[in-house]
Design a protein around this motif. Structure first.
Motif, PDB file in Angstrom:
ATOM      1  N   PRO A 100       0.809  -1.226   0.000  1.00 41.88           N
ATOM      2  CA  PRO A 100       0.000   0.000   0.000  1.00 41.88           C
ATOM      3  C   PRO A 100       0.834   1.266   0.000  1.00 41.88           C
ATOM      4  O   PRO A 100       0.437   2.265  -0.596  1.00 41.88           O
ATOM      5  N   SER A 101       2.012   1.231   0.642  1.00 40.88           N
ATOM      6  CA  SER A 101       2.791   2.469   0.722  1.00 40.88           C
ATOM      7  C   SER A 101       3.309   2.896  -0.643  1.00 40.88           C
ATOM      8  O   SER A 101       3.685   4.048  -0.827  1.00 40.88           O
ATOM      9  N   ALA A 102       3.356   1.971  -1.605  1.00 40.41           N
ATOM     10  CA  ALA A 102       3.825   2.315  -2.950  1.00 40.41           C
ATOM     11  C   ALA A 102       2.661   2.452  -3.926  1.00 40.41           C
ATOM     12  O   ALA A 102       2.875   2.663  -5.115  1.00 40.41           O
ATOM     13  N   ALA A 103       1.428   2.321  -3.432  1.00 45.15           N
ATOM     14  CA  ALA A 103       0.262   2.321  -4.315  1.00 45.15           C
ATOM     15  C   ALA A 103      -0.504   3.647  -4.216  1.00 45.15           C
ATOM     16  O   ALA A 103      -0.207   4.489  -3.375  1.00 45.15           O
ATOM     17  N   SER A 104      -1.488   3.817  -5.110  1.00 48.18           N
ATOM     18  CA  SER A 104      -2.283   5.058  -5.140  1.00 48.18           C
ATOM     19  C   SER A 104      -3.564   4.871  -4.337  1.00 48.18           C
ATOM     20  O   SER A 104      -4.351   3.954  -4.629  1.00 48.18           O
ATOM     21  N   PRO A 105      -3.814   5.737  -3.353  1.00 45.37           N
ATOM     22  CA  PRO A 105      -5.007   5.578  -2.514  1.00 45.37           C
ATOM     23  C   PRO A 105      -6.304   5.505  -3.326  1.00 45.37           C
ATOM     24  O   PRO A 105      -7.203   4.725  -2.987  1.00 45.37           O
ATOM     25  N   HIS A 106      -6.389   6.274  -4.423  1.00 44.17           N
ATOM     26  CA  HIS A 106      -7.672   6.289  -5.156  1.00 44.17           C
ATOM     27  C   HIS A 106      -7.921   4.990  -5.926  1.00 44.17           C
ATOM     28  O   HIS A 106      -9.023   4.787  -6.432  1.00 44.17           O
ATOM     29  N   MET A 164      -1.878   2.785 -12.698  1.00 42.78           N
ATOM     30  CA  MET A 164      -3.079   2.007 -13.039  1.00 42.78           C
ATOM     31  C   MET A 164      -3.017   0.718 -12.236  1.00 42.78           C
ATOM     32  O   MET A 164      -1.941   0.305 -11.802  1.00 42.78           O
ATOM     33  N   VAL A 165      -4.144   0.047 -12.080  1.00 46.38           N
ATOM     34  CA  VAL A 165      -4.134  -1.253 -11.411  1.00 46.38           C
ATOM     35  C   VAL A 165      -3.533  -2.284 -12.356  1.00 46.38           C
ATOM     36  O   VAL A 165      -3.914  -2.367 -13.527  1.00 46.38           O
ATOM     37  N   ARG A 166      -2.582  -3.035 -11.813  1.00 45.42           N
ATOM     38  CA  ARG A 166      -1.925  -4.082 -12.591  1.00 45.42           C
ATOM     39  C   ARG A 166      -1.918  -5.377 -11.769  1.00 45.42           C
ATOM     40  O   ARG A 166      -1.704  -5.313 -10.547  1.00 45.42           O
ATOM     41  N   ILE A 167      -2.137  -6.491 -12.420  1.00 46.32           N
ATOM     42  CA  ILE A 167      -2.185  -7.786 -11.730  1.00 46.32           C
ATOM     43  C   ILE A 167      -1.354  -8.793 -12.518  1.00 46.32           C
ATOM     44  O   ILE A 167      -1.485  -8.892 -13.742  1.00 46.32           O
ATOM     45  N   SER A 168      -0.534  -9.547 -11.798  1.00 45.20           N
ATOM     46  CA  SER A 168       0.239 -10.601 -12.459  1.00 45.20           C
ATOM     47  C   SER A 168       0.679 -11.622 -11.425  1.00 45.20           C
ATOM     48  O   SER A 168       0.477 -11.442 -10.224  1.00 45.20           O
ATOM     49  N   SER A 226      10.287  -5.235  -8.605  1.00 41.38           N
ATOM     50  CA  SER A 226      11.486  -4.725  -7.951  1.00 41.38           C
ATOM     51  C   SER A 226      11.099  -3.951  -6.702  1.00 41.38           C
ATOM     52  O   SER A 226      10.103  -3.222  -6.692  1.00 41.38           O
ATOM     53  N   GLY A 227      11.898  -4.111  -5.670  1.00 37.26           N
ATOM     54  CA  GLY A 227      11.648  -3.357  -4.446  1.00 37.26           C
ATOM     55  C   GLY A 227      11.794  -1.874  -4.632  1.00 37.26           C
ATOM     56  O   GLY A 227      11.372  -1.083  -3.792  1.00 37.26           O
ATOM     57  N   THR A 228      12.404  -1.458  -5.738  1.00 35.80           N
ATOM     58  CA  THR A 228      12.594  -0.028  -6.000  1.00 35.80           C
ATOM     59  C   THR A 228      11.422   0.554  -6.770  1.00 35.80           C
ATOM     60  O   THR A 228      11.416   1.742  -7.084  1.00 35.80           O
ATOM     61  N   ALA A 229      10.445  -0.287  -7.107  1.00 37.64           N
ATOM     62  CA  ALA A 229       9.345   0.152  -7.965  1.00 37.64           C
ATOM     63  C   ALA A 229       8.125   0.548  -7.129  1.00 37.64           C
ATOM     64  O   ALA A 229       8.086   0.370  -5.918  1.00 37.64           O
ATOM     65  N   TYR A 230       7.103   1.056  -7.815  1.00 39.38           N
ATOM     66  CA  TYR A 230       5.945   1.597  -7.122  1.00 39.38           C
ATOM     67  C   TYR A 230       4.721   1.404  -8.017  1.00 39.38           C
ATOM     68  O   TYR A 230       4.840   1.079  -9.203  1.00 39.38           O
ATOM     69  N   GLY A 231       3.560   1.623  -7.438  1.00 36.12           N
ATOM     70  CA  GLY A 231       2.335   1.527  -8.212  1.00 36.12           C
ATOM     71  C   GLY A 231       1.336   0.598  -7.540  1.00 36.12           C
ATOM     72  O   GLY A 231       1.664  -0.134  -6.601  1.00 36.12           O
ATOM     73  N   THR A 232       0.101   0.656  -8.033  1.00 35.85           N
ATOM     74  CA  THR A 232      -0.960  -0.199  -7.496  1.00 35.85           C
ATOM     75  C   THR A 232      -0.878  -1.533  -8.230  1.00 35.85           C
ATOM     76  O   THR A 232      -1.580  -1.780  -9.203  1.00 35.85           O
ATOM     77  N   VAL A 233       0.017  -2.351  -7.739  1.00 36.53           N
ATOM     78  CA  VAL A 233       0.424  -3.539  -8.468  1.00 36.53           C
ATOM     79  C   VAL A 233       0.179  -4.771  -7.602  1.00 36.53           C
ATOM     80  O   VAL A 233       0.772  -4.907  -6.532  1.00 36.53           O
ATOM     81  N   LEU A 234      -0.709  -5.635  -8.060  1.00 37.48           N
ATOM     82  CA  LEU A 234      -0.963  -6.883  -7.350  1.00 37.48           C
ATOM     83  C   LEU A 234      -0.021  -7.939  -7.910  1.00 37.48           C
ATOM     84  O   LEU A 234       0.008  -8.172  -9.127  1.00 37.48           O
ATOM     85  N   LEU A 235       0.712  -8.570  -7.012  1.00 36.60           N
ATOM     86  CA  LEU A 235       1.817  -9.446  -7.408  1.00 36.60           C
ATOM     87  C   LEU A 235       1.653 -10.838  -6.811  1.00 36.60           C
ATOM     88  O   LEU A 235       0.863 -11.044  -5.886  1.00 36.60           O
ATOM     89  N   HIS A 236       2.477 -11.765  -7.313  1.00 38.14           N
ATOM     90  CA  HIS A 236       2.613 -13.122  -6.743  1.00 38.14           C
ATOM     91  C   HIS A 236       1.279 -13.872  -6.795  1.00 38.14           C
ATOM     92  O   HIS A 236       1.039 -14.751  -5.952  1.00 38.14           O
TER      93      HIS A 236
END
Ligand code: FES
Length: 581
Positions: free
Chosen positions: A400-406, A473-477, A482-492
């Motif tokens: 969440p700390s790297a994601a967009s609240p909206h 944008m919301v992304r899912i995979s 990378s730990g250096t990256a950011y975004g609303t990204v659902l992983l694993h």
């Protein structure tokens, strides 16, 4: 507070099965080592300490570890031990293909056998770049030989045109800026040299810094180890002190299984929330726990991280870099804050031989913009969250700390990429039917699919969206990020697509809902349609015919349990075995 009782000393150590006595075999082992000029009394039963060194010219983040190894040796000598430096498998994040993660388990296997098969009584794990840390800790856990971690430390701050430049974080930012037409290719090339201006690991709170923090929070490194810059003279002092300390750990028989307890893992998970650490820590801690037989699950991550504010203001979530984190007091300040908030098992044992609280209770915060008080936290919900639903029955993770609240609650039309090549082929196509409300879905990038579970989950946005000034944008995979990256990204996302998980059957035009507060991710199709598509699914990833790739394919487990090999889980100890002659 700590229940640890040091073993009696002196006693016969495992190295004496090679070096002690006057038998023909002993003379054989001792005699050959004497070609290095070792005096006879070095074989008198003192602790033999393996310095397991992941230095490599092609692991630039660990390029200075031979220098640090000399300081470790000095410490071992000072404490009456016998240091031996052992080069081990080094998987660099920035050069290994298809991804260093594919070799974490191989490195762990090789290092475990290097520890078990050779005459050492304890080990100093010299690590740094992302995978080198978990792989060596996993190996040490499986042998349960006394071990202490020394990380190489982060690089100094990067600067470009007066602005701080964070490793990785600005690579993603600049590359998006080039795509959006806000930066020229020439400027991008000029910025390249500013990103890595000294020896050391990534200077953001990326995976290397996160894993350095995790081993310190677990108690497997001396207090303060994580943040000291690679080129700071105090990094050398840390190496030397660790060399001294491991000798006493061997005498006391203080082992990884004494330190890496459930309490220690719970501390580490909370620390990860407080530092805004990498999602990669999830798979690595699950794998490490599996090596010591600790029952740790994705649910522990969600449960323990739920109420942890992120207080460390470092990129990618915040503004500063590891150098400033060190000047502010580093990880001990954060651990103390957790202790004062009642969120720390204060009695967890560390390599010091005492409880973790004793290491941190007297430290001070020297910069409360870098390490914020809780009321000015970057986010109050800092931990990794675990979402489940029909799209991820075994879970997926989000930072969440790297994601967009909206975007924390969102419903969008799926734009599907069958794999990374499909994504690369389509993402810059102006005719791609996509806008910022869509959910980008990428398949076949999990442990088995890629193979190796590459850090491609933070898919770059399409240029036509970036040109509108939109950066998330919301992304899912089923990939990592990378730990250096950011975004609303659902992983694993688990099970992964290559094993026939529901991710595999998402189609363009389906609707996907995410609700982070409810911990839910949902593919909006009927159960009957889901079952019909799953029944029709056929694997698109062929097993490799032979070699390590085949071993990996056949034995790697899912991300939800740490992506270790099924046959490597658990602790096998370090029996001395038979002589070879
Ligand atoms: Fe090696 Fe970041 S790429 S530490």
């Amino acid at each position: 507070m700590s229940a640890f009782k040091p073993a009696a000393w002196p006693r016969k150590l495992r190295s004496q099965h090679w070096f002690g006595g006057t038998s023909r075999d002993t003379i054989y082992h001792r005699g050959w080592l004497k070609n290095q000029g070792h005096p006879h009394d070095l074989f008198d039963g003192r602790p033999v300490i393996g310095i397991l060194n992941t230095w490599s010219d092609l692991t630039p983040c660990n390029g200075h570890l031979r220098e640090l190894a000399e300081k470790v040796k000095a410490g071992v000598w000072e404490a009456g031990g016998f240091p031996v430096e052992i080069p081990v498998f080094s998987a660099s994040e920035n050069t290994f293909r298809p991804t260093a993660m594919m070799f974490r388990n191989l490195a762990a296997l090789a290092v475990e056998e290097a520890m078990r098969g050779q005459p050492i009584d304890g080990a100093v794990l010299l690590v740094g770049c992302d995978k080198t840390t978990p792989s060596l800790v996993m190996a040490a856990a499986s042998t349960d030989l006394p071990s202490i971690v020394v990380t190489g430390g982060p690089m100094l701050n990067g600067y470009f045109r007066g602005e701080r430049v964070g490793s990785g974080t600005h690579l993603w930012k600049f590359s998006e800026a080039v795509k959006a037409g806000e930066m020229t290719q020439e400027e991008f090339l000029e910025a390249e040299a500013s990103m890595s201006r000294s020896s050391g690991t990534c200077n953001t709170m990326g995976t290397a810094s996160t894993m350095a923090s995790m081993v310190e929070a677990l108690g497997m490194a001396l207090s303060g180890n994580a943040a000291i810059p690679a080129v700071d003279s105090r990094r050398k002092v840390m190496a030397q002190l660790s060399g001294r300390r491991i000798v006493q750990m061997v005498k006391d028989d203080l082992k990884p299984s004494d330190i890496m307890t459930k309490k220690a893992f719970e501390n580490a998970i909370r620390v990860n929330g407080a530092i805004g650490g990498s999602t990669n820590a999830v798979v690595h801690l699950l794998a490490m726990a599996g090596r010591v037989g600790i029952d740790l699950s994705l649910d522990d991550w969600d449960r323990l991280g739920r109420d942890i504010p992120t207080v460390v203001n470092l990129m990618p979530s915040g503004e500063y870099l590891m150098e400033e984190f060190f000047y502010a007091g580093g990880l001990p300040v954060v651990i103390k804050m957790l202790g004062e908030a009642g969120k720390l098992h204060k009695d967890a044992l560390t390599v010091s031989g005492g409880p973790i609280w004793d290491e941190v209770k007297d430290v001070r915060n020297w910069n409360d913009d870098v390490i914020r008080p809780v009321e000015r936290a970057l986010t109050q919900q800092g931990g990794i969250v675990v979402l489940r639903g029909n799209l991820a029955p075994k879970g997926c993770v989000l930072k969440p700390s790297a994601a967009s609240p909206h975007l924390m609650k969102h419903r969008g039309r799926a734009v599907v990429f069958e794999d990374i090549d499909d994504y690369k082929a389509k993402i810059n196509d102006e005719s791609l039917d996509i806008d910022e409300s869509c959910v980008m879905v990428m398949k076949n990038c999990g442990p088995r699919g890629y193979p190796g579970m590459a850090e491609v989950g933070n898919m770059g946005l399409p240029p036509k969206v970036l040109r509108k000034g939109i950066t998330d944008m919301v992304r899912i995979s089923d990939a990592r990020m990378s730990g250096t990256a950011y975004g609303t990204v659902l992983l694993h996302t688990s099970p992964e697509a290559a094993r026939g998980g529901p991710l595999a059957i998402v189609k363009n035009g389906d609707f996907i809902e995410i609700d982070v507060d409810a911990r839910r991710v949902h593919l909006d199709i009927s159960d009957e349609e889901m079952q019909r598509r799953l029944a029709d699914w056929r694997p698109s990833v062929e097993p490799p015919a032979s070699g390590y790739a085949r071993l990996f394919h056949d034995h790697v487990e899912g991300a939800d349990t740490g992506a270790d090999f099924d046959f490597l889980k658990g602790c096998r100890g370090a029996p001395v075995g038979r002589d070879s002659h």
